[in-house]
Design an enzyme around this catalytic site. Sequence first.
Site, PDB file in Angstrom:
ATOM      1  N   GLY A 131       0.840  -1.192   0.060  1.00  0.00           N
ATOM      2  CA  GLY A 131      -0.021  -0.106   0.179  1.00  0.00           C
ATOM      3  C   GLY A 131       0.842   1.243  -0.049  1.00  0.00           C
ATOM      4  O   GLY A 131       1.311   1.985  -1.191  1.00  0.00           O
ATOM      5  N   CYS A 132       1.245   1.694   1.110  1.00  0.00           N
ATOM      6  CA  CYS A 132       1.753   3.124   1.289  1.00  0.00           C
ATOM      7  C   CYS A 132       3.226   3.007   0.855  1.00  0.00           C
ATOM      8  O   CYS A 132       3.732   4.049   0.349  1.00  0.00           O
ATOM      9  CB  CYS A 132       1.570   3.659   2.681  1.00  0.00           C
ATOM     10  SG  CYS A 132       0.145   3.967   3.385  1.00  0.00           S
ATOM     11  N   ILE A 133       3.887   1.884   1.180  1.00  0.00           N
ATOM     12  CA  ILE A 133       5.301   1.660   0.574  1.00  0.00           C
ATOM     13  C   ILE A 133       5.182   1.855  -1.016  1.00  0.00           C
ATOM     14  O   ILE A 133       6.126   2.763  -1.748  1.00  0.00           O
ATOM     15  CB  ILE A 133       6.029   0.474   1.113  1.00  0.00           C
ATOM     16  CG1 ILE A 133       6.229   0.496   2.467  1.00  0.00           C
ATOM     17  CG2 ILE A 133       7.414   0.539   0.395  1.00  0.00           C
ATOM     18  CD1 ILE A 133       6.846   1.783   3.039  1.00  0.00           C
TER      19      ILE A 133
END
Length: 245
Positions: A131-133
């Site tokens: 997701g955020c990575i």
Amino acid sequence: MRGKVGIVVVDYQLAFTEPRYPLGGAPLVMRGLENTARFLKVARAHNVPIATCFTAYKTERDMPHWKVAAVRDQFRLDHPSSALDPQIYDKDYDVVVCKFGPSIFFQTPVVPYFIKEGVETVIITGCNTSGCIRASTIDSFQWGFRTIVPEDCVGDIEEGPHRVNLHDVGRRYADVSNADNMIAYFKQSTTLKFQSARAHVGQVERGVQALKLFTVIQNVVVASLSLKAEQFKQQSHGALGARLR
């Protein structure tokens, strides 16, 4: 790596690192937290710019349409799970931002901060890989930074998405490495800078010695010329006296 390095630490907040929370304590995330903590100690010792973020909102109305229930229910500015994990956070060193989307770069001051610091290469750490990575990696790439993701400094709740997304960003946007390689790079850079500094000092010392030698030679030449001038003067006076007699 190219040029100056900066590091982002994405969402290592208690919501993901404390087992008492619904999304907290996943083995890959905890492994990433541990490796990131030891990596950051070395980075701070080498004065590397670090931007750390957490995700939180005032109310559900100001958040995107998250499909993850725990995010909707607990990711609030005043919720204890929004606090950064102390293992990776140095309040006297790190630049901290609250982000509202998956990427640490989206509508935050991280890019201007890195530009001001002269950063050319960004190392991505944190969670979650899928997701955020991934989002932060793509944004780093889009902003023109050379991007590196140490595999053991990022983590996910499940291993499958972790591996698949690292493989995908690794063939498109970033170099996938590990914490030990990053630590070795900074230590080697310090050694090279120290060796370069020593070489520069050596050049200065040799220059000083050469200048001293030149000064000695110059003094000898001046003294010799002065002596010859005095001798010529005396000889001229003697010759003139002889003619007058």
